[in-house]
Motif scaffolding. Structure first.
Motif, PDB file in Angstrom:
ATOM      1  N   PHE A 118     -31.195 -57.681  47.716  1.00 35.23           N
ATOM      2  CA  PHE A 118     -31.634 -56.491  47.073  1.00 35.23           C
ATOM      3  C   PHE A 118     -30.466 -55.731  46.495  1.00 35.23           C
ATOM      4  N   LYS A 119     -30.490 -55.141  45.629  1.00 30.89           N
ATOM      5  CA  LYS A 119     -29.337 -54.298  44.929  1.00 30.89           C
ATOM      6  C   LYS A 119     -29.308 -52.689  45.665  1.00 30.89           C
ATOM      7  N   LYS A 120     -27.937 -52.439  46.087  1.00 28.80           N
ATOM      8  CA  LYS A 120     -27.795 -51.378  46.452  1.00 28.80           C
ATOM      9  C   LYS A 120     -27.640 -50.308  45.523  1.00 28.80           C
ATOM     10  N   PHE A 121     -27.657 -49.071  45.906  1.00 22.37           N
ATOM     11  CA  PHE A 121     -27.412 -47.931  44.795  1.00 22.37           C
ATOM     12  C   PHE A 121     -25.841 -48.095  44.116  1.00 22.37           C
ATOM     13  N   GLY A 122     -25.918 -48.261  42.728  1.00 20.21           N
ATOM     14  CA  GLY A 122     -24.636 -48.236  42.152  1.00 20.21           C
ATOM     15  C   GLY A 122     -24.374 -49.583  41.791  1.00 20.21           C
ATOM     16  N   GLN A 123     -25.114 -50.814  42.292  1.00 22.10           N
ATOM     17  CA  GLN A 123     -24.927 -52.322  42.192  1.00 22.10           C
ATOM     18  C   GLN A 123     -25.395 -52.626  40.890  1.00 22.10           C
ATOM     19  N   PHE A 124     -26.316 -51.961  40.171  1.00 21.88           N
ATOM     20  CA  PHE A 124     -27.025 -52.547  39.001  1.00 21.88           C
ATOM     21  C   PHE A 124     -26.394 -51.969  37.850  1.00 21.88           C
ATOM     22  N   LYS A 125     -25.455 -52.413  37.125  1.00 21.56           N
ATOM     23  CA  LYS A 125     -24.605 -52.057  36.072  1.00 21.56           C
ATOM     24  C   LYS A 125     -25.007 -52.394  34.682  1.00 21.56           C
ATOM     25  N   SER A 126     -26.103 -53.128  34.544  1.00 17.88           N
ATOM     26  CA  SER A 126     -26.099 -53.359  32.948  1.00 17.88           C
ATOM     27  C   SER A 126     -27.441 -53.566  32.744  1.00 17.88           C
ATOM     28  N   PHE A 127     -28.101 -53.433  31.620  1.00 18.75           N
ATOM     29  CA  PHE A 127     -29.489 -53.361  31.109  1.00 18.75           C
ATOM     30  C   PHE A 127     -29.447 -54.099  29.739  1.00 18.75           C
ATOM     31  N   LEU A 128     -30.369 -54.957  29.310  1.00 19.34           N
ATOM     32  CA  LEU A 128     -30.414 -55.875  28.136  1.00 19.34           C
ATOM     33  C   LEU A 128     -31.414 -55.311  27.306  1.00 19.34           C
ATOM     34  N   PHE A 129     -31.170 -55.250  26.008  1.00 19.49           N
ATOM     35  CA  PHE A 129     -32.313 -55.123  25.105  1.00 19.49           C
ATOM     36  C   PHE A 129     -32.136 -56.606  24.232  1.00 19.49           C
ATOM     37  N   PRO A 130     -33.252 -57.247  24.724  1.00 16.45           N
ATOM     38  CA  PRO A 130     -33.322 -58.804  23.974  1.00 16.45           C
ATOM     39  C   PRO A 130     -33.417 -58.958  22.760  1.00 16.45           C
ATOM     40  N   GLN A 131     -33.922 -58.185  21.534  1.00 14.69           N
ATOM     41  CA  GLN A 131     -34.063 -58.309  20.363  1.00 14.69           C
ATOM     42  C   GLN A 131     -34.118 -56.907  19.703  1.00 14.69           C
ATOM     43  N   PHE A 132     -33.581 -57.062  18.138  1.00 17.92           N
ATOM     44  CA  PHE A 132     -33.704 -56.068  17.537  1.00 17.92           C
ATOM     45  C   PHE A 132     -34.382 -56.451  16.177  1.00 17.92           C
ATOM     46  N   GLN A 133     -35.158 -55.396  15.369  1.00 17.85           N
ATOM     47  CA  GLN A 133     -35.654 -55.784  14.232  1.00 17.85           C
ATOM     48  C   GLN A 133     -34.571 -55.831  12.978  1.00 17.85           C
ATOM     49  N   ASP A 134     -33.776 -54.556  13.328  1.00 12.64           N
ATOM     50  CA  ASP A 134     -32.671 -54.534  12.254  1.00 12.64           C
ATOM     51  C   ASP A 134     -31.441 -54.488  13.035  1.00 12.64           C
ATOM     52  N   ASN A 135     -30.172 -54.515  12.111  1.00 10.29           N
ATOM     53  CA  ASN A 135     -28.901 -54.430  12.684  1.00 10.29           C
ATOM     54  C   ASN A 135     -28.888 -52.976  13.281  1.00 10.29           C
ATOM     55  N   PRO A 136     -28.432 -53.404  14.724  1.00 11.45           N
ATOM     56  CA  PRO A 136     -28.252 -51.724  15.256  1.00 11.45           C
ATOM     57  C   PRO A 136     -27.011 -51.235  15.006  1.00 11.45           C
ATOM     58  N   ILE A 137     -25.872 -51.947  14.388  1.00 12.29           N
ATOM     59  CA  ILE A 137     -24.481 -51.389  14.185  1.00 12.29           C
ATOM     60  C   ILE A 137     -24.572 -50.985  12.664  1.00 12.29           C
ATOM     61  N   ASN A 138     -24.346 -49.548  12.436  1.00  9.20           N
ATOM     62  CA  ASN A 138     -24.113 -49.315  11.078  1.00  9.20           C
ATOM     63  C   ASN A 138     -22.794 -48.580  11.213  1.00  9.20           C
ATOM     64  N   GLY A 139     -21.938 -49.057  10.556  1.00  6.70           N
ATOM     65  CA  GLY A 139     -20.743 -48.502  10.159  1.00  6.70           C
ATOM     66  C   GLY A 139     -19.960 -48.411  11.548  1.00  6.70           C
ATOM     67  N   TYR A 140     -19.531 -47.254  11.900  1.00  4.19           N
ATOM     68  CA  TYR A 140     -18.889 -47.270  13.231  1.00  4.19           C
ATOM     69  C   TYR A 140     -19.749 -46.508  14.443  1.00  4.19           C
ATOM     70  N   GLU A 141     -21.137 -46.725  14.051  1.00  3.36           N
ATOM     71  CA  GLU A 141     -22.145 -46.383  15.036  1.00  3.36           C
ATOM     72  C   GLU A 141     -23.086 -47.422  15.469  1.00  3.36           C
ATOM     73  N   ILE A 142     -23.712 -47.468  16.695  1.00  3.77           N
ATOM     74  CA  ILE A 142     -24.760 -48.381  17.097  1.00  3.77           C
ATOM     75  C   ILE A 142     -25.788 -47.338  17.664  1.00  3.77           C
ATOM     76  N   LYS A 143     -26.944 -47.843  17.012  1.00  3.79           N
ATOM     77  CA  LYS A 143     -28.349 -47.282  17.458  1.00  3.79           C
ATOM     78  C   LYS A 143     -29.180 -48.041  18.460  1.00  3.79           C
ATOM     79  N   LEU A 144     -29.040 -47.613  19.598  1.00  2.00           N
ATOM     80  CA  LEU A 144     -30.111 -48.079  20.837  1.00  2.00           C
ATOM     81  C   LEU A 144     -31.559 -47.661  21.178  1.00  2.00           C
TER      82      LEU A 144
END
Length: 418
Positions: A118-144
């Motif tokens: 079991f994960k305690k409070f604060g131990q879960f430090k990442s989450f994943l977007f498994p796929q993108f329809q378009d490139n999320p990086i545009n110039g110096y910005e990323i769109k999530l």
């Protein structure tokens, strides 16, 4: 198909940072709930049919199927009706959280140890977007998705021909620093690097971080020891604060940032050392150390500070990127064997000089071990990676063998062609 991971620093605003912290906490709760369901199903099958447990009983019908990944994933839409907070999180983020649990479960079944916890409070430090329809990086910005656009520090551009497939958002320093690990993919095939060019062997140690078979070496910076006084001071201040108060959280953030700073310095040193080794040779052999055992031994604090396992992984990555052949060899007895005459020279760890009583060869202990690593590496290289054999018995085509390594020993283990 080639997949590479690039790590970038992102700078969300206050609302986006709070939203991502909320997503991490919700993902942690979903992970724990799925694990609780999995453990309850397993515990209900532990008792025999004609008797029950004295302590507790898991009332789960016998025909209830195993809570597999697809079954728990399909239960998420129904769970959102009673758990309304799940609607704020992207649906695929929750699915990958369930996938993360079952990947750990499948790994446990293969290895036989490492049951999911079991994960305690604060131990879960990442989450994943498994796929993108378009490139999320545009110039110096990323769109999530459902989070919005935010500045990104493109320390290196994405190569041409690569597409962004996944993005993992990572929290560091107790949620005060955010990174995104972008997985890029391309339809190219990279051939395996053969043995070629100058060959060297390296020996890792605490006195000298890396000793090369050609006589050069790299001193080991003591990253943790140099910051130990400051770290001890910050930890003492944090311990005196009232737990879970605002001042306690500020003190904990300072401790986490100092740990992050020490880790960054160590990784920078590892990468620079790996590139310098690749500048010296085109074939590198290293000891296949049991880094987990070293981190539990008598010198565990020094070994953890040096982080030999992380360095070997980074060296393998740098060698692949720069077209250098890399292989790990058996480390047993490398410091107890003379590289010139193969005689066994037993010496304690405190003795730092190698003196062979058979041939009289005298050098530093780590240098002799590095030469032995080189000798073993050249003897165990697969024939397919050696290229075409020449009339020079025992020598590898296209490989420059240092003069200090006896070439007669290299040919001693070679079997003649039939």
């Amino acid at each position: 198909m080639l997949t590479i991971n690039y790590t970038y620093r992102i700078y969300p605003n206050t609302n986006q940072s709070a939203l991502m912290l909320e997503w991490l906490e919700t993902s942690r709760q979903v992970y724990n709930r799925a694990l609780r369901e999995l453990k309850d199903w397993i515990n209900s099958r532990k008792c025999m049919i004609d008797r029950c447990s004295i302590e507790r009983e898991y009332i789960i019908p016998a025909n209830t199927p195993f809570p597999s990944y697809h079954r728990q994933q399909n239960d998420l839409p129904k769970l959102k009706e009673s758990w309304t907070e799940l609607k704020n999180v992207h649906s695929q983020v929750l699915q990958t959280t369930i996938r993360r649990l079952h990947d750990t479960w499948e790994s446990f079944q293969k290895r036989g140890f490492g049951f999911p916890r079991f994960k305690k409070f604060g131990q879960f430090k990442s989450f994943l977007f498994p796929q993108f329809q378009d490139n999320p990086i545009n110039g110096y910005e990323i769109k999530l998705p459902k989070i919005g656009s935010m500045p990104i520090s493109l320390s290196r551009p994405i190569p041409d021909g690569f597409k962004v497939k996944q993005a993992r958002v990572l929290s560091k320093a107790r949620g005060t620093q955010w990174y995104v690990i972008v997985s890029i993919q391309s339809d190219v095939s990279v051939p395996e690097v053969p043995v070629h060019g100058i060959a060297i062997g390296i020996d890792l140690g605490l006195e000298r971080f890396v000793t090369v078979s050609d006589g050069s070496f790299f001193e080991r910076p003591k990253f943790l020891s140099s910051q130990h006084r400051q770290l001890k001071l910050l930890q003492r201040r944090a311990a005196r604060k009232q737990k879970r108060s605002a001042n306690w959280e500020k003190a904990q953030i300072k401790v986490a940032r100092l740990h992050h700073h020490i880790a960054d310095k160590r990784k920078d040193f590892h990468l620079k050392t790996a590139h310098k080794l690749c500048d010296q040779a085109e074939t590198i052999f290293a000891e296949d150390l049991n880094t987990v055992g070293l981190n539990r031994g008598m010198l565990r604090k020094e070994c953890v500070d040096a982080s030999f396992g992380a360095f070997l992984d980074l060296l393998k990555w740098v060698c692949w990127k720069r077209g250098v052949f890399f292989m790990r060899v058996n480390p047993n007895g490398t410091s107890q064997t003379c590289p010139r005459c193969q005689a066994t020279v037993t010496k304690p760890l405190s003795e730092r000089e190698h003196i062979c009583p058979e041939c009289g060869y005298r050098t530093h202990r780590d240098h002799a071990a590095a030469e032995m690593v080189l000798l073993r590496g050249l003897n165990v290289v697969p024939v397919d990676n050696r290229g075409m054999e020449t009339v020079c018995a025992g020598e590898l085509a296209g490989v420059e063998i240092p003069s200090q390594v006896p070439k007669t020993l290299l040919g001693a283990t070679r079997k003649p062609k039939k």
